[in-house]
Design a protein around this motif. Sequence first.
Motif, PDB file in Angstrom:
ATOM      1  N   GLU A   5       3.463  -1.784  -5.414  1.00  0.00           N
ATOM      2  CA  GLU A   5       3.724  -3.202  -5.631  1.00  0.00           C
ATOM      3  C   GLU A   5       3.286  -3.563  -7.047  1.00  0.00           C
ATOM      4  O   GLU A   5       2.922  -2.694  -7.829  1.00  0.00           O
ATOM      5  CB  GLU A   5       2.970  -4.006  -4.579  1.00  0.00           C
ATOM      6  CG  GLU A   5       3.451  -3.687  -3.171  1.00  0.00           C
ATOM      7  CD  GLU A   5       2.582  -4.290  -2.081  1.00  0.00           C
ATOM      8  OE1 GLU A   5       1.513  -4.843  -2.399  1.00  0.00           O
ATOM      9  OE2 GLU A   5       2.974  -4.194  -0.917  1.00  0.00           O
ATOM     10  N   GLU A   6       3.293  -4.847  -7.387  1.00  0.00           N
ATOM     11  CA  GLU A   6       2.921  -5.272  -8.734  1.00  0.00           C
ATOM     12  C   GLU A   6       1.544  -4.772  -9.138  1.00  0.00           C
ATOM     13  O   GLU A   6       1.363  -4.248 -10.213  1.00  0.00           O
ATOM     14  CB  GLU A   6       2.958  -6.799  -8.829  1.00  0.00           C
ATOM     15  CG  GLU A   6       4.330  -7.336  -9.091  1.00  0.00           C
ATOM     16  CD  GLU A   6       4.295  -8.818  -9.354  1.00  0.00           C
ATOM     17  OE1 GLU A   6       3.368  -9.299 -10.021  1.00  0.00           O
ATOM     18  OE2 GLU A   6       5.225  -9.487  -8.884  1.00  0.00           O
ATOM     19  N   ASP A   7       0.553  -4.941  -8.292  1.00  0.00           N
ATOM     20  CA  ASP A   7      -0.802  -4.481  -8.582  1.00  0.00           C
ATOM     21  C   ASP A   7      -0.983  -3.115  -7.926  1.00  0.00           C
ATOM     22  O   ASP A   7      -1.342  -3.014  -6.754  1.00  0.00           O
ATOM     23  CB  ASP A   7      -1.824  -5.487  -8.050  1.00  0.00           C
ATOM     24  CG  ASP A   7      -3.252  -5.127  -8.396  1.00  0.00           C
ATOM     25  OD1 ASP A   7      -3.494  -4.012  -8.924  1.00  0.00           O
ATOM     26  OD2 ASP A   7      -4.145  -5.945  -8.138  1.00  0.00           O
ATOM     27  N   SER A   8      -0.736  -2.072  -8.688  1.00  0.00           N
ATOM     28  CA  SER A   8      -0.751  -0.723  -8.122  1.00  0.00           C
ATOM     29  C   SER A   8      -2.130  -0.327  -7.598  1.00  0.00           C
ATOM     30  O   SER A   8      -2.228   0.387  -6.603  1.00  0.00           O
ATOM     31  CB  SER A   8      -0.262   0.292  -9.151  1.00  0.00           C
ATOM     32  OG  SER A   8      -1.102   0.328 -10.282  1.00  0.00           O
ATOM     33  N   ARG A   9      -3.194  -0.800  -8.243  1.00  0.00           N
ATOM     34  CA  ARG A   9      -4.542  -0.448  -7.780  1.00  0.00           C
ATOM     35  C   ARG A   9      -4.804  -1.046  -6.404  1.00  0.00           C
ATOM     36  O   ARG A   9      -5.297  -0.365  -5.502  1.00  0.00           O
ATOM     37  CB  ARG A   9      -5.603  -0.917  -8.787  1.00  0.00           C
ATOM     38  CG  ARG A   9      -7.008  -0.532  -8.416  1.00  0.00           C
ATOM     39  CD  ARG A   9      -7.165   0.957  -8.451  1.00  0.00           C
ATOM     40  NE  ARG A   9      -8.470   1.358  -7.951  1.00  0.00           N
ATOM     41  CZ  ARG A   9      -8.885   2.595  -7.913  1.00  0.00           C
ATOM     42  NH1 ARG A   9      -8.122   3.579  -8.343  1.00  0.00           N
ATOM     43  NH2 ARG A   9     -10.063   2.899  -7.447  1.00  0.00           N
ATOM     44  N   ALA A  10      -4.498  -2.328  -6.226  1.00  0.00           N
ATOM     45  CA  ALA A  10      -4.709  -2.985  -4.934  1.00  0.00           C
ATOM     46  C   ALA A  10      -3.857  -2.318  -3.849  1.00  0.00           C
ATOM     47  O   ALA A  10      -4.327  -2.127  -2.722  1.00  0.00           O
ATOM     48  CB  ALA A  10      -4.375  -4.472  -5.037  1.00  0.00           C
ATOM     49  N   TYR A  11      -2.642  -1.946  -4.195  1.00  0.00           N
ATOM     50  CA  TYR A  11      -1.758  -1.265  -3.245  1.00  0.00           C
ATOM     51  C   TYR A  11      -2.356   0.083  -2.836  1.00  0.00           C
ATOM     52  O   TYR A  11      -2.402   0.421  -1.655  1.00  0.00           O
ATOM     53  CB  TYR A  11      -0.372  -1.098  -3.865  1.00  0.00           C
ATOM     54  CG  TYR A  11       0.621  -0.422  -2.970  1.00  0.00           C
ATOM     55  CD1 TYR A  11       1.084  -1.041  -1.814  1.00  0.00           C
ATOM     56  CD2 TYR A  11       1.108   0.842  -3.280  1.00  0.00           C
ATOM     57  CE1 TYR A  11       2.008  -0.421  -0.987  1.00  0.00           C
ATOM     58  CE2 TYR A  11       2.030   1.472  -2.458  1.00  0.00           C
ATOM     59  CZ  TYR A  11       2.479   0.834  -1.316  1.00  0.00           C
ATOM     60  OH  TYR A  11       3.388   1.462  -0.495  1.00  0.00           O
ATOM     61  N   LEU A  15      -3.588   1.392   0.874  1.00  0.00           N
ATOM     62  CA  LEU A  15      -3.152   2.661   1.473  1.00  0.00           C
ATOM     63  C   LEU A  15      -4.353   3.515   1.859  1.00  0.00           C
ATOM     64  O   LEU A  15      -4.388   4.106   2.939  1.00  0.00           O
ATOM     65  CB  LEU A  15      -2.271   3.437   0.492  1.00  0.00           C
ATOM     66  CG  LEU A  15      -0.868   2.919   0.242  1.00  0.00           C
ATOM     67  CD1 LEU A  15      -0.201   3.746  -0.853  1.00  0.00           C
ATOM     68  CD2 LEU A  15      -0.040   2.940   1.511  1.00  0.00           C
ATOM     69  N   HIS A  16      -5.346   3.565   0.983  1.00  0.00           N
ATOM     70  CA  HIS A  16      -6.546   4.369   1.244  1.00  0.00           C
ATOM     71  C   HIS A  16      -7.275   3.865   2.485  1.00  0.00           C
ATOM     72  O   HIS A  16      -7.705   4.657   3.327  1.00  0.00           O
ATOM     73  CB  HIS A  16      -7.476   4.342   0.022  1.00  0.00           C
ATOM     74  CG  HIS A  16      -8.687   5.183   0.179  1.00  0.00           C
ATOM     75  ND1 HIS A  16      -9.900   4.648   0.535  1.00  0.00           N
ATOM     76  CD2 HIS A  16      -8.874   6.526   0.050  1.00  0.00           C
ATOM     77  CE1 HIS A  16     -10.787   5.629   0.614  1.00  0.00           C
ATOM     78  NE2 HIS A  16     -10.197   6.772   0.320  1.00  0.00           N
ATOM     79  N   LYS A  17      -7.401   2.553   2.608  1.00  0.00           N
ATOM     80  CA  LYS A  17      -8.091   1.973   3.772  1.00  0.00           C
ATOM     81  C   LYS A  17      -7.360   2.277   5.075  1.00  0.00           C
ATOM     82  O   LYS A  17      -7.970   2.291   6.137  1.00  0.00           O
ATOM     83  CB  LYS A  17      -8.238   0.463   3.611  1.00  0.00           C
ATOM     84  CG  LYS A  17      -9.294   0.074   2.619  1.00  0.00           C
ATOM     85  CD  LYS A  17      -9.392  -1.437   2.486  1.00  0.00           C
ATOM     86  CE  LYS A  17     -10.334  -1.798   1.364  1.00  0.00           C
ATOM     87  NZ  LYS A  17     -10.358  -3.244   1.114  1.00  0.00           N
TER      88      LYS A  17
END
Length: 97
Positions: A5-11, A15-17
């Motif tokens: 998504e726009e904020d790849s880190r948050a995405y 996914l990790h969670k």
Amino acid sequence: MGVSEEDSRAYAERLHKSLTDPDHSVLVMCDVEFRKLEIVTGIETRRVLSDLECRLAAAAMQTSFAGGDIVGGLTVGVQQLGEAARQPKTLHITRQS
């Protein structure tokens, strides 16, 4: 690999969670379309895998990516992360009398 998504880190963190055991897991997210690479480590994983080791693995991956080898880059990066996280064997044990 996939599209983030726009904020790849948050995405990548979301996914990790969602992994079965995120505390003991590492997620490598590669978004070829947006040229994004994220490495997310779990709480327990950070004890054996430092940010520097993750940056070095990311640099190795990006070098391969620049040459057009996405799969090879991911392979090298995951292998490098695995080697860095492996606990060294203890060769000597000192006995106290």
